[in-house]
Design a protein around this motif. Structure first.
Motif, PDB file in Angstrom:
ATOM      1  N   GLN A  56     -25.754  58.054  11.699  1.00 51.00           N
ATOM      2  CA  GLN A  56     -25.009  57.580  12.866  1.00 51.00           C
ATOM      3  C   GLN A  56     -24.684  58.753  13.800  1.00 51.00           C
ATOM      4  O   GLN A  56     -24.082  59.732  13.389  1.00 51.00           O
ATOM      5  CB  GLN A  56     -23.710  56.896  12.408  1.00 51.00           C
ATOM      6  CG  GLN A  56     -23.006  56.110  13.471  1.00 51.00           C
ATOM      7  CD  GLN A  56     -23.735  54.844  13.852  1.00 51.00           C
ATOM      8  OE1 GLN A  56     -24.454  54.856  14.839  1.00 51.00           O
ATOM      9  NE2 GLN A  56     -23.562  53.783  13.098  1.00 51.00           N
ATOM     10  N   GLY A  57     -25.133  58.683  15.032  1.00 52.52           N
ATOM     11  CA  GLY A  57     -24.852  59.721  16.020  1.00 52.52           C
ATOM     12  C   GLY A  57     -25.773  60.934  15.965  1.00 52.52           C
ATOM     13  O   GLY A  57     -25.661  61.831  16.801  1.00 52.52           O
ATOM     14  N   PRO A  64     -28.729  60.868  20.946  1.00 49.17           N
ATOM     15  CA  PRO A  64     -28.150  60.442  19.662  1.00 49.17           C
ATOM     16  C   PRO A  64     -28.442  58.960  19.425  1.00 49.17           C
ATOM     17  O   PRO A  64     -28.586  58.183  20.367  1.00 49.17           O
ATOM     18  CB  PRO A  64     -26.651  60.682  19.856  1.00 49.17           C
ATOM     19  CG  PRO A  64     -26.436  60.614  21.328  1.00 49.17           C
ATOM     20  CD  PRO A  64     -27.713  61.111  21.959  1.00 49.17           C
ATOM     21  N   ILE A  65     -28.544  58.589  18.151  1.00 48.84           N
ATOM     22  CA  ILE A  65     -28.822  57.194  17.828  1.00 48.84           C
ATOM     23  C   ILE A  65     -27.559  56.480  17.370  1.00 48.84           C
ATOM     24  O   ILE A  65     -26.637  57.083  16.824  1.00 48.84           O
ATOM     25  CB  ILE A  65     -29.921  57.059  16.753  1.00 48.84           C
ATOM     26  CG1 ILE A  65     -29.543  57.794  15.469  1.00 48.84           C
ATOM     27  CG2 ILE A  65     -31.250  57.536  17.285  1.00 48.84           C
ATOM     28  CD1 ILE A  65     -30.513  57.540  14.319  1.00 48.84           C
ATOM     29  N   THR A  66     -27.520  55.193  17.608  1.00 52.44           N
ATOM     30  CA  THR A  66     -26.455  54.319  17.139  1.00 52.44           C
ATOM     31  C   THR A  66     -27.102  53.315  16.207  1.00 52.44           C
ATOM     32  O   THR A  66     -28.067  52.648  16.579  1.00 52.44           O
ATOM     33  CB  THR A  66     -25.799  53.573  18.317  1.00 52.44           C
ATOM     34  OG1 THR A  66     -25.289  54.533  19.232  1.00 52.44           O
ATOM     35  CG2 THR A  66     -24.676  52.680  17.838  1.00 52.44           C
ATOM     36  N   LEU A  67     -26.587  53.237  14.999  1.00 48.31           N
ATOM     37  CA  LEU A  67     -27.168  52.338  14.007  1.00 48.31           C
ATOM     38  C   LEU A  67     -26.355  51.057  13.885  1.00 48.31           C
ATOM     39  O   LEU A  67     -25.129  51.099  13.859  1.00 48.31           O
ATOM     40  CB  LEU A  67     -27.238  53.019  12.642  1.00 48.31           C
ATOM     41  CG  LEU A  67     -28.033  54.317  12.580  1.00 48.31           C
ATOM     42  CD1 LEU A  67     -27.943  54.908  11.189  1.00 48.31           C
ATOM     43  CD2 LEU A  67     -29.468  54.078  12.955  1.00 48.31           C
ATOM     44  N   LYS A  68     -27.061  49.940  13.830  1.00 50.04           N
ATOM     45  CA  LYS A  68     -26.435  48.639  13.597  1.00 50.04           C
ATOM     46  C   LYS A  68     -27.343  47.857  12.660  1.00 50.04           C
ATOM     47  O   LYS A  68     -28.561  48.011  12.705  1.00 50.04           O
ATOM     48  CB  LYS A  68     -26.291  47.838  14.897  1.00 50.04           C
ATOM     49  CG  LYS A  68     -25.345  48.439  15.887  1.00 50.04           C
ATOM     50  CD  LYS A  68     -25.086  47.500  17.033  1.00 50.04           C
ATOM     51  CE  LYS A  68     -26.233  47.542  18.023  1.00 50.04           C
ATOM     52  NZ  LYS A  68     -26.000  46.730  19.215  1.00 50.04           N
TER      53      LYS A  68
END
Length: 80
Positions: A56-57, A64-68
């Protein structure tokens, strides 16, 4: 995700998880530019939880990535 992120770059970011299965960056069909998101498949729940904590981040490419968690099964995409 930026346009520089390919399926391979995304896969390399998540290959450290034992149950990693595949990665896919979603692209516009006409321009082939990234739509800014992708999907990563992890088979084991333990790896999913670990990836959510660790990735996350984190930067993949220059953003940066956001995970869901995906809810594609709830939307009726998966049919028998």
């Amino acid at each position: 995700m930026g346009n520089e992120v390919t399926d391979e770059v995304l896969a390399n970011a998540f290959k450290k998880y034992a149950s990693f299965s595949k990665a896919k960056v979603i692209r516009d069909k006409k321009t082939m530019k990234s739509k800014g998101f992708g999907f990563v498949s992890l088979i084991k729940v333990e790896d999913y939880i670990k990836a959510m904590r660790e990735m996350q981040g984190k930067y993949v490419g220059n953003r940066p990535i956001t995970l869901k968690r995906s809810d594609w099964q709830k939307k009726g995409v998966f049919t028998k």
